[in-house]
Design a protein around this motif. Sequence first.
Motif, PDB file in Angstrom:
ATOM      1  N   LYS B 303      -1.075  13.784   5.709  1.00 35.85           N
ATOM      2  CA  LYS B 303      -1.225  12.808   4.629  1.00 35.85           C
ATOM      3  C   LYS B 303      -1.886  11.532   5.153  1.00 35.85           C
ATOM      4  CE  LYS B 303       2.527  14.191   1.622  1.00 35.85           C
ATOM      5  NZ  LYS B 303       3.951  14.042   1.450  1.00 35.85           N
ATOM      6  N   GLY B 316       1.308  -0.458   1.408  1.00 30.17           N
ATOM      7  CA  GLY B 316       1.938   0.230   0.267  1.00 30.17           C
ATOM      8  C   GLY B 316       1.676   1.725   0.326  1.00 30.17           C
ATOM      9  N   ASP B 317       0.417   2.118   0.651  1.00 28.36           N
ATOM     10  CA  ASP B 317       0.089   3.540   0.753  1.00 28.36           C
ATOM     11  C   ASP B 317       0.961   4.224   1.786  1.00 28.36           C
ATOM     12  OD1 ASP B 317      -1.794   3.395  -1.147  1.00 28.36           O
ATOM     13  OD2 ASP B 317      -3.467   3.054   0.241  1.00 28.36           O
ATOM     14  N   THR B 320       4.356   4.706   0.621  1.00 32.77           N
ATOM     15  CA  THR B 320       4.447   5.794  -0.354  1.00 32.77           C
ATOM     16  C   THR B 320       4.505   7.139   0.333  1.00 32.77           C
ATOM     17  OG1 THR B 320       2.960   4.434  -1.646  1.00 32.77           O
ATOM     18  CG2 THR B 320       3.472   6.607  -2.522  1.00 32.77           C
ATOM     19  N   ILE B 321       3.588   7.358   1.274  1.00 27.40           N
ATOM     20  CA  ILE B 321       3.590   8.691   1.882  1.00 27.40           C
ATOM     21  C   ILE B 321       4.850   8.922   2.705  1.00 27.40           C
ATOM     22  CG2 ILE B 321       1.092   9.080   1.863  1.00 27.40           C
ATOM     23  CD1 ILE B 321       1.157   8.411   4.895  1.00 27.40           C
ATOM     24  N   ARG B 323       7.746   7.689   2.057  1.00 28.02           N
ATOM     25  CA  ARG B 323       8.823   7.961   1.109  1.00 28.02           C
ATOM     26  C   ARG B 323       8.721   9.400   0.583  1.00 28.02           C
ATOM     27  NH1 ARG B 323       7.921   4.311  -2.957  1.00 28.02           N
ATOM     28  NH2 ARG B 323       7.070   5.952  -4.270  1.00 28.02           N
ATOM     29  N   GLU B 324       7.492   9.777   0.226  1.00 27.15           N
ATOM     30  CA  GLU B 324       7.292  11.130  -0.306  1.00 27.15           C
ATOM     31  C   GLU B 324       7.723  12.190   0.697  1.00 27.15           C
ATOM     32  OE1 GLU B 324       3.261  11.472  -1.453  1.00 27.15           O
ATOM     33  OE2 GLU B 324       3.566  10.395  -3.348  1.00 27.15           O
TER      34      GLU B 324
END
Lengths: 184, 961
Positions: B303, B316-317, B320-321, B323-324
């Motif tokens: 990712k 932020g990106d 997000t990854i 967290r995902e």
Amino acid sequence: MGGSQSVFSEQELSDYQELTYFTKKEILHVFKRFQTLDPDSVERDKNAKLNRETILKLPELQVNPFNDRITTVFSSAGDGCMTFEDFLDMMSVFSDNAPKNVKVEYAFRIYDFDEDDVISGKDLREVINRLTGEQALNDEEMEQLIQNILEEADLDDDDSLSFAEFEHVISKAPDFINSFRIRL
Amino acid sequence: MSYGKLFEENSRRKLAKKRRELGDDVSTSSDSELVNRRPKSETPPVDVSKLRKERDKKYQSQPLELLETSSSVDFDRWRKDHTTEQSASSSPDSDRNNTRERRQLKFKSQPEEIEEFELSHSWDHRMYDGREHRPRASAPPLGFDDQPGPSRRRDYQSGPPVGEPLMDYDEGRYPDVDRQRQMPSSSRDDSARYYRGSQMPPSDYRNDMENNNIRDNGEIQLSDVFPSINKSDGKGTLIRHRRKSSRKGGFGEVDYDSEEDDGNTLPSQRAIQRNRTKSIKERKLELEEEKRTHPRPKTLAEKYHDLRNKGTITAGDVATIVRESTLTRMHTLSGTTESKAWHKFQIRKKAFLDRFTIWAGTLKEVEGQYGTAAMTYFRFIKWLMFLNIYIMIIMFCVITVPYLALAPYTFNSSLTDANVSGYREAIECTTEYEIYHSNLTETESIGQQVLDLLQGTGWMERRILFYGVYYNKTYTSGDETYTYNMGLAYMLAFGGCFLLSFLLIVKNASKNVKVSLGSAETMAVYSNMIFSGWDFCINQRKAAKVKRKNIFTDIQAELHDQRKEWRRQKRSGVENVKLYAIRFLINLLVLALLGGALYLITFTAEQMIELQNQKNLSEIVELLVQYIPFVTITVLNAVLPIIFQKLVQFEDYRYEFGFKLTLARAILLRLASPIALIAILYKELIERPDDDSSSSGQCGNKQWISDSSRGRIMCWETYFGQQLYKLVLLDLIVETGIIFFMQVPRWYLNKKYGKTSKLVKLVGPQEFDLPQSVVDIIYTQSICWLGMFFSPLIPFMTFVKCVLFFWVKKLAVLKINVPQERPIKTSGSNSLFMLVLLLSFIIAAGLLGYMIGTIPPSQSCGPYRVYSNQTGAVMFNVVTNTVQNWPTEARDVFEFLGTVGFFIPVVILLVLLMYYYWLRGQGYKKTEELLQEQLKMEGRDKKYLLDRVNEVLTQNADLLS
């Protein structure tokens, strides 16, 4: 091994491994055995469909009294022809690692000659005749034997064995798991 | 899992399958697309005739089933509807007007629509409630919907039925249900013929239709209630006849997939069909499907890589990854993935272990020629070989290697200076023994040395092969000097080997017992004979012929036995008395034979020890004397079983029982003979009469004589070891000798003169006697256990023996021997053999445990001589002495383990546990009986109901006509 290694991709192999009771090495071994049945056509196309006569060249099947039933049951088209996948499936069911209930199910289908989902007296007679080969039991013996089997296995007295009854009686036939087996 | 979810998943799968069939590129469309897609506008019109042809080709071999159960259809109106529908279907708009009916019809072939239904909650349950009808009976097994399943293999047993047809019924080719419902009954042949000519409506449709019949008209059709009469019945019921007649009417070739009609079968039958094994192709498709719908989540690194390729990375990106990924990880962990990982590990383990598989080719060869039973014998040898390798490794690593590697190199220097005075006796005895031994070996000729090899005496006696040489060793690390306590090492290695053997035996035995236990009493003899009669491993014509013959004789003999049994029940009292008298006499005779054999063994052993002390024997005579008891044992073991075999014929038992009895007698002899030998050695060497403790015997040995003549017994443990060494050696020689000097000539004679000479033909070639061979190999192993302590070499010898036996027996079996006329069953004998192995193990362990715990060790040899200053020293002292040096707490715990306060509760606990399992076993037995009864009852109910159905049907038919 290098030759047959390239026949299947790693992905295919691990798929087959998921789907059968074999390891990758064993799958390749199965393929080798499949290849020896008809090297030419398998060379051309690994998914070649071999007809019944070719499949029966496998020594274990050649002498097996139920060979036509086995090929029919395992052939996905139902006509006795087999692709490699059918062949793999067959060897997987006959392997040591296949659980008993899987074996029982296939055995039931093999012994159910008229495919009416019950093993009737007629099927039993056929099984016995094929087992004994040239020396046939006389009528009296045959009758006694069939009666004995039905007495053991037929719980609902309808003179035929349903799958449940067959499964039940196999649980009392300790040799089954040893005999319903083809070594790779 | 909710019904809807299940259904959704199911339809999605089927859709993809259909698409694949149509050559549609499935992979491009995501799930949401599939759901939203309007089927009408996207599915190209299908050429019906082409489809039909395809289908015909595909299902040509499938017989028409259960046609007659579909309720009556008005042929003409049906056709009319059909044509109108077909014309209507060309325009998507008009199509939408009568969606309801069609949805009901097509829910099998048009999953998109159904999904729409699901989404809009407009699904009409009316037609499905009241009967447990899962959509198309192909509900995926639980746990498949949103998680990658643990293993595809279970699909062998679960999951949708075989041969899920890929028929693509174009919509609009079926009549309107409502109209159909109102149709009057008419000839079913007509409807059938119609189906044949046109497209067959799916059975679910027909079934639903019938269900509606029930509801709407209030008129119950029996074929609806018991639609599967034909399937389960088997006798000539009316329905059966009807079907036959309709088949005769030319419907035989109508293609109809049998799986299609499972809506028409009884629920139980349906369940069975649903659970039917799927072919590998279907499983493969499903796997692909699953992979596609549940692709492997991208790893964090991937990712991140993607993100970097895109260009800018913001915090932020990244968050997000991360967290995902974490969520995915948690998700997979909470799901069924763990079992999948476990499963994968299992596969990998198996693949790894496969690399160490040896002799698989031989096993296959034997199997092909003799069947599975003979193969198990070879597998058993292989198993024993591995057991011996483990034992060998333990013994070598713990005892032999440290002994060779560490200083000091004489016993006297191994004693710590501080308490030399305490070991005075040990030193004296040892010195005397050493002097005697070096005198002895110095004068030996080459011939004597060779003879020593056979007896384990002379130069061999004081090597690492025997117990006698070992003593404590020391090793230095830096300034510190540690003692390698050889006595303790000996004890631990020995205990470890026994524990390992025990665990392996139990593991192996339980595997066999699981198969055969519980079935022993209730074994279905005849079914076993028929359904597991053929050995699928057989791959040679000759073997197949033999197998056929075996099965034939087996069946005949069994039937004969049965008739004999019937006669026996009618037998008169006098005959019974006569038979029992004969049996009693034969049992007495057998006991007498056994007693005689044991006496002979003890007698020869006594002679051996006595003659050993005579000085004027030549070497060869001495060798013979040395071997007399062992030759006796071997000969008795070879001859007596044959006599037992003859005797049992007079006892008139059933074949199987008689066979087992003979085997048990032979085993008894086998186990008793070494025990008799040991008993006599014990008596001669160790046991001290209470009255004169001083007259003879020093250094822990009754036979100790202080002179320097040959053949003295200076160390009884080594002497024991020598005896067992001789036994092992002789066994090896005899076993191979029999094959090479008796069986090979016999085979050769048979091959050459078998056709000409009647005598040779009468004798015939040697049969492969499986049980006897197994007993032989078990005997070998029990000698190994007995001798292990006295001679660390014996496990190695047994290992070599196993390998040699394997090859020699393979040669014999494949080339020289012929299969038995009436071989015994694999199953029962296997657990019997494991039981015998366990028994011999327990005997060996018991004897050695007794020795370690109570008999004082020799003072002239072995690692335990250092304890001889203690009064009443035994070998076990090494353990107690070690424990003395432990911290007090540990010592207390250890001492507590030995007390009654610990022992009795443990025994009680074990007894309770046994009782619990016994009760559970009884409970299962009871349950089995109940279930069996239930099965019978259900069978009777079924029969009764079928009869009723036939009755009513006949009445109906009468009324109609």
